[in-house]
Design an enzyme around this catalytic site. Structure first.
Site, mmCIF file in Angstrom:
data_model
loop_
_atom_site.group_PDB
_atom_site.id
_atom_site.type_symbol
_atom_site.label_atom_id
_atom_site.label_comp_id
_atom_site.label_asym_id
_atom_site.label_seq_id
_atom_site.Cartn_x
_atom_site.Cartn_y
_atom_site.Cartn_z
ATOM 1 N N LYS A 73 44.749 42.757 39.987
ATOM 2 C CA LYS A 73 44.447 41.324 39.897
ATOM 3 C C LYS A 73 45.460 40.742 38.919
ATOM 4 C CE LYS A 73 41.638 37.894 40.987
ATOM 5 N NZ LYS A 73 41.589 37.330 42.347
ATOM 6 N N ASP A 94 35.509 51.600 42.364
ATOM 7 C CA ASP A 94 34.086 51.834 42.580
ATOM 8 C C ASP A 94 33.627 51.055 43.814
ATOM 9 O OD1 ASP A 94 31.474 52.494 42.254
ATOM 10 O OD2 ASP A 94 31.184 51.495 40.336
ATOM 11 N N TYR A 141 34.452 50.227 32.278
ATOM 12 C CA TYR A 141 33.229 51.030 32.126
ATOM 13 C C TYR A 141 33.190 51.769 30.790
ATOM 14 C CZ TYR A 141 32.327 50.306 37.129
ATOM 15 O OH TYR A 141 32.081 49.758 38.364
ATOM 16 N N ASP A 150 33.400 52.573 48.059
ATOM 17 C CA ASP A 150 32.119 52.555 48.781
ATOM 18 C C ASP A 150 32.254 51.772 50.083
ATOM 19 O OD1 ASP A 150 30.850 54.049 46.864
ATOM 20 O OD2 ASP A 150 29.062 52.777 46.839
ATOM 21 N N ASP A 194 40.854 40.932 45.751
ATOM 22 C CA ASP A 194 40.040 40.128 46.679
ATOM 23 C C ASP A 194 40.611 40.219 48.099
ATOM 24 O OD1 ASP A 194 42.182 38.891 45.433
ATOM 25 O OD2 ASP A 194 41.283 36.896 45.361
#
Ligand code: NAD
Length: 357
Positions: free
Chosen positions: A192, A248, A141, A252, A224
């Protein structure tokens, strides 16, 4: 120890829910169990109304001088047509950046009394208590270079850079291990590493850091798989630590396992455990001023503040237990209302928590 807290109600229901949360702090002060000074200041739309910008200079100065910040919510339809840099949301982002709040803590706790509110089966979520630690000020980001380029043929290429310095990984690792020590002593680092070099470094730094925390059991999971496991059997997790982008998304997903936005607190911490504490929901203009907003996410944010910044874990435990007892008694604001329960408003819910304390 004497502590200073900046109180920022913000806009909409922020004003109503913060009023109930402040009552809890006032109660402990009156009891002589908390030496605390509260300083209220405007932010968001209220900041724009008071000083012409969403993060007034005095508000930022007060935040910097405080031990912690209690934040309500910002935003509202009356501010939507302002230029982007004057919109309420900018105040929140500027506050996070201005205070270098790099560690975002999002608990996903399902109170057993609210199990029917989840979209998952009761046996999968009953007793759920996960803490997601998300790196908040680095990663893709913020990485440079970024942009959209156009080549000679007119084809456009969009690009962002995923970058983490060792020191940035190290400091979020420390926060996560410290939290794991205060909870179930299990930490799952989500990465990852099978594909990304950044994740390889992330994993290496996590393993190195774990040497300083022999009591914490560190595990690793690819993102994943973590997404799948969160839905399949979320109770396998205690503390999860991950980078900005993965956090992020996963935080959620985890928060929605509990099914009720009005119940979930959050914290954003700097390197010295100074933090900003806020409910995860927004200013809810649709119900603002009606006295029906659920104040429990904000009251639980006060508990997080007492635990992580103000070093009063005993008071934090008391508040969380009091919320549990209020739910046991069947009191519910409309957002968590269920058959056989008694519907109450914002103030009545706040008073009920105080009565339990
Ligand atoms: P929201 O979280 O404000 O509301 C979503 C829905 O949940 C609404 O139906 C609302 O009534 C309900 N809700 C939220 N909190 C509740 C509570 N405590 N009790 C009962 N019901 C509750 O999200 P939104 O409607 O998408 O956004 C409204 C405004 O809030 C926008 O201006 C947005 O930018 C802002 N916002 C602010 C924050 C923040 O301050 N951190 C976060 C998200 C959105």
């Amino acid at each position: 120890m004497s502590v200073n807290v900046a109180v920022m109600p913000g806009d909409g229901i922020g004003i109503e829910i913060i009023a109930e949360a402040v009552k809890v702090l006032d109660y402990y002060r009156a009891q002589g169990r908390l030496d605390i000074t509260l300083n209220e200041c405007p932010v968001g739309g209220a900041g724009y109304d008071a000083a012409g910008k969403p993060l007034p200079d005095e508000t930022l100065a007060l935040a910097k001088a405080s031990d912690a910040i209690l934040f309500g919510a910002i935003g509202g339809p009356q501010y939507e047509n302002l230029p982007r840099e004057l919109r309420p949301e900018r105040g929140l982002l500027a506050l996070r950046a201005g205070l270098d709040l790099f560690a975002n803590l999002r608990p996903a706790i399902l109170y057993p009394q609210l199990v029917a509110a989840s979209s998952l089966k009761p046996e999968v979520v009953a007793g759920l208590d996960i803490m997601i630690v998300r790196e908040l000020t680095g990663g893709i980001y913020f990485g440079q270079p970024r942009g959209i380029n156009t080549d000679a043929s007119g084809e456009r290429t969009g690009f962002n850079t995923l970058v983490y310095k060792e020191s940035e990984i190290e400091r979020i690792a420390k926060v996560a291990f410290d939290i794991a020590m205060k909870r179930g002593k299990r930490l799952c680092s989500v990465d990852k590493a099978n594909v990304l070099e950044v994740s390889e470094l992330w994993r290496e730094v996590m393993i190195k850091k774990s040497e300083a925390y022999p009591d914490v059991e560190l595990s690793h999971m690819y993102v994943d798989n973590a997404a799948m496991q969160l839905i399949k059997w979320p109770k396998q997790f205690d503390v999860v630590v991950t980078k900005n982008l993965f956090g992020d998304i996963l935080s959620d997903a985890a928060s929605m396992l509990t099914g009720s936005i009005g119940m979930l607190p959050s914290a954003s911490l700097d390197a010295n455990s100074k933090g900003m504490y806020e409910p995860i929901h927004g200013s809810a203009p649709d119900i603002a001023g009606k006295g029906v907003a659920n104040p429990l996410a904000t009251i639980l944010s006060v508990a997080m503040m007492l635990r992580y910044s103000l070093r009063h874990p005993q008071l934090a435990d008391e508040i969380e237990a009091a919320v549990g007892r209020v739910l046991d008694k069947g009191l519910r604001t409309p957002d968590i209302m269920a058959e056989g329960c008694k519907q109450v408003g914002t103030v009545e819910m706040g008073e009920a928590v105080l009565a339990e304390l």
